[in-house]
Design a protein around this motif. Structure first.
Motif, PDB file in Angstrom:
ATOM      1  N   ARG A  24      47.689  45.702  50.505  1.00  0.00           N
ATOM      2  CA  ARG A  24      47.623  45.812  48.662  1.00  0.00           C
ATOM      3  C   ARG A  24      47.990  45.731  47.368  1.00  0.00           C
ATOM      4  O   ARG A  24      48.778  46.585  47.454  1.00  0.00           O
ATOM      5  CB  ARG A  24      47.136  47.739  48.833  1.00  0.00           C
ATOM      6  CG  ARG A  24      46.511  48.333  49.962  1.00  0.00           C
ATOM      7  CD  ARG A  24      46.178  49.566  50.080  1.00  0.00           C
ATOM      8  NE  ARG A  24      45.599  50.485  51.337  1.00  0.00           N
ATOM      9  CZ  ARG A  24      44.639  51.613  52.130  1.00  0.00           C
ATOM     10  NH1 ARG A  24      45.690  52.355  50.420  1.00  0.00           N
ATOM     11  NH2 ARG A  24      44.638  51.235  52.406  1.00  0.00           N
ATOM     12  N   ALA A  43      44.065  36.530  46.867  1.00  0.00           N
ATOM     13  CA  ALA A  43      42.750  37.064  47.417  1.00  0.00           C
ATOM     14  C   ALA A  43      42.397  35.629  48.986  1.00  0.00           C
ATOM     15  O   ALA A  43      42.070  35.525  49.722  1.00  0.00           O
ATOM     16  CB  ALA A  43      41.784  37.257  46.947  1.00  0.00           C
ATOM     17  N   VAL A  49      40.870  41.040  50.036  1.00  0.00           N
ATOM     18  CA  VAL A  49      39.361  40.985  48.678  1.00  0.00           C
ATOM     19  C   VAL A  49      39.773  41.702  47.388  1.00  0.00           C
ATOM     20  O   VAL A  49      40.739  42.127  47.040  1.00  0.00           O
ATOM     21  CB  VAL A  49      38.743  42.055  49.562  1.00  0.00           C
ATOM     22  CG1 VAL A  49      37.081  42.798  48.152  1.00  0.00           C
ATOM     23  CG2 VAL A  49      38.217  42.789  50.793  1.00  0.00           C
ATOM     24  N   TYR A  50      39.297  40.025  46.633  1.00  0.00           N
ATOM     25  CA  TYR A  50      39.709  40.489  44.701  1.00  0.00           C
ATOM     26  C   TYR A  50      38.780  41.682  44.243  1.00  0.00           C
ATOM     27  O   TYR A  50      37.413  41.062  44.403  1.00  0.00           O
ATOM     28  CB  TYR A  50      39.048  39.123  44.667  1.00  0.00           C
ATOM     29  CG  TYR A  50      39.448  38.923  43.480  1.00  0.00           C
ATOM     30  CD1 TYR A  50      40.797  39.319  42.317  1.00  0.00           C
ATOM     31  CD2 TYR A  50      38.639  38.473  41.904  1.00  0.00           C
ATOM     32  CE1 TYR A  50      41.063  39.235  41.268  1.00  0.00           C
ATOM     33  CE2 TYR A  50      38.899  38.027  40.813  1.00  0.00           C
ATOM     34  CZ  TYR A  50      40.079  38.814  40.363  1.00  0.00           C
ATOM     35  OH  TYR A  50      40.200  38.987  39.240  1.00  0.00           O
ATOM     36  N   ILE A  51      39.327  42.289  43.423  1.00  0.00           N
ATOM     37  CA  ILE A  51      38.687  43.598  43.108  1.00  0.00           C
ATOM     38  C   ILE A  51      39.241  43.880  41.487  1.00  0.00           C
ATOM     39  O   ILE A  51      40.510  43.549  41.174  1.00  0.00           O
ATOM     40  CB  ILE A  51      38.490  44.869  43.696  1.00  0.00           C
ATOM     41  CG1 ILE A  51      38.204  44.602  44.517  1.00  0.00           C
ATOM     42  CG2 ILE A  51      37.787  46.418  42.112  1.00  0.00           C
ATOM     43  CD1 ILE A  51      39.037  46.224  45.739  1.00  0.00           C
ATOM     44  N   LEU A  94      36.616  50.335  46.202  1.00  0.00           N
ATOM     45  CA  LEU A  94      37.784  50.084  47.808  1.00  0.00           C
ATOM     46  C   LEU A  94      37.737  51.174  48.471  1.00  0.00           C
ATOM     47  O   LEU A  94      38.618  50.385  49.626  1.00  0.00           O
ATOM     48  CB  LEU A  94      39.172  51.286  46.908  1.00  0.00           C
ATOM     49  CG  LEU A  94      40.080  50.385  45.190  1.00  0.00           C
ATOM     50  CD1 LEU A  94      40.974  51.835  44.978  1.00  0.00           C
ATOM     51  CD2 LEU A  94      40.688  49.569  46.461  1.00  0.00           C
ATOM     52  N   SER A  99      37.630  45.946  52.175  1.00  0.00           N
ATOM     53  CA  SER A  99      38.682  46.386  51.659  1.00  0.00           C
ATOM     54  C   SER A  99      39.764  47.219  52.613  1.00  0.00           C
ATOM     55  O   SER A  99      40.637  46.808  52.705  1.00  0.00           O
ATOM     56  CB  SER A  99      38.204  47.544  50.611  1.00  0.00           C
ATOM     57  OG  SER A  99      37.701  46.658  49.380  1.00  0.00           O
ATOM     58  N   TRP A 104      43.408  44.205  50.212  1.00  0.00           N
ATOM     59  CA  TRP A 104      42.917  43.971  48.096  1.00  0.00           C
ATOM     60  C   TRP A 104      43.882  43.626  47.586  1.00  0.00           C
ATOM     61  O   TRP A 104      44.862  43.799  47.590  1.00  0.00           O
ATOM     62  CB  TRP A 104      41.883  44.994  47.984  1.00  0.00           C
ATOM     63  CG  TRP A 104      42.130  46.258  48.028  1.00  0.00           C
ATOM     64  CD1 TRP A 104      42.534  47.001  49.409  1.00  0.00           C
ATOM     65  CD2 TRP A 104      43.797  47.007  47.428  1.00  0.00           C
ATOM     66  NE1 TRP A 104      42.764  49.253  48.741  1.00  0.00           N
ATOM     67  CE2 TRP A 104      43.887  48.380  47.828  1.00  0.00           C
ATOM     68  CE3 TRP A 104      44.141  46.635  46.443  1.00  0.00           C
ATOM     69  CZ2 TRP A 104      44.562  49.250  47.467  1.00  0.00           C
ATOM     70  CZ3 TRP A 104      44.880  47.541  45.819  1.00  0.00           C
ATOM     71  CH2 TRP A 104      44.757  48.741  45.840  1.00  0.00           C
TER      72      TRP A 104
END
Length: 256
Positions: A24, A43, A49-51, A94, A99, A104
């Protein structure tokens, strides 16, 4: 929607080279420090997961949701979006299956002390907090040369790049409201106010990097910290330009 989530999760997990425990990663830094570029690289490398919190908000605006309509004008005027609004968007993303399973990389949240406290309440503790350090002059310069393509949505830094773009693309590029000097100045001020609180809260999982290094060197430094999260120091600082010749020091300057 659930089926698509599961399919994407399986696909990412199969190609993931990340450690078994999903990383994370929280990416923090001044505007223009290169968070988006690095976030996407990391990522992709680890199947995370790209947030991007701002992209989540733009998605709400594009979908003409109540949240999007309520915040569109705030963005145009450079006003802060309410903390609880950002929290709901980030929390929802999230908590999605991909995720939770793959891990992430989060950018654009938290931006205030209130958001930082909210992140703690989510019990989504980052395993690594990357703080990108950069001089103010470089921040302003990078935004001065930023242009956006209204057709594709891509953002370009035209310094040394304009001659590589097709004339048709170059002709339609426009300046973004968020790249105006006053906008950048306000974001920079907010970042400097948040930084001491951030450093205190996350000092045991913090990686400090000089953002004027090449993207490759920065990405390798972050990758090393993800793959080998065993350093006992309270603050990681890679002091060498070369990714294969780095030193790890603690806050007192002692080499580890």
């Amino acid at each position: 929607m659930v089926v698509n989530d599961i399919a994407r999760t399986i696909k990412l997990r199969l190609k993931s080279s990340a450690p078994r425990r999903p990383p994370r990663v929280l990416l923090m830094g001044a505007p223009g420090s290169g968070k988006t570029t690095l976030g996407n690289l990391i990522a992709k490398k680890f199947g995370l997961v790209y947030i991007d919190a701002l992209n989540l908000l733009h998605g709400e605006i594009a979908s003409k949701t109540d949240t999007g309509e309520a915040t569109e004008e705030l963005l145009k005027e450079g006003e802060p979006v309410p903390d609880d609004t950002m929290l709901k968007l980030v929390q929802s993303r999230l908590n999605k299956t991909d995720s939770q399973t793959n891990g992430w990389v989060l950018e654009g949240f938290p931006k205030t002390e209130g958001q930082m406290n909210m992140l703690k309440e989510l019990k989504q503790t980052p395993s690594l907090i990357v703080v990108l350090q950069i001089d103010d002059d470089i921040v302003y310069e990078r935004h001065e040369y930023k242009k956006s393509d209204p057709v594709t949505g891509k953002v370009y830094n035209l310094k040394g790049l304009s001659e590589l773009l097709e004339e048709e693309v170059l002709a339609r590029l426009v300046s973004r409201e968020e790249d105006r000097y006053e906008m950048v100045k306000g974001k920079l001020k907010a970042w400097k106010e948040l930084l001491p609180k951030l450093e205190e809260e996350f000092k045991e999982r913090r990686l400090l990097l000089n953002a004027d290094k090449t993207v490759q060197v920065l990405a390798e430094s972050i990758s090393e910290a993800i793959e080998n999260p065993i350093c006992p120091c309270t603050c990681l600082l890679y002091t060498s330009d070369a990714a294969d010749d780095m030193q790890c020091v603690d806050l007192g300057g002692r080499r580890i």
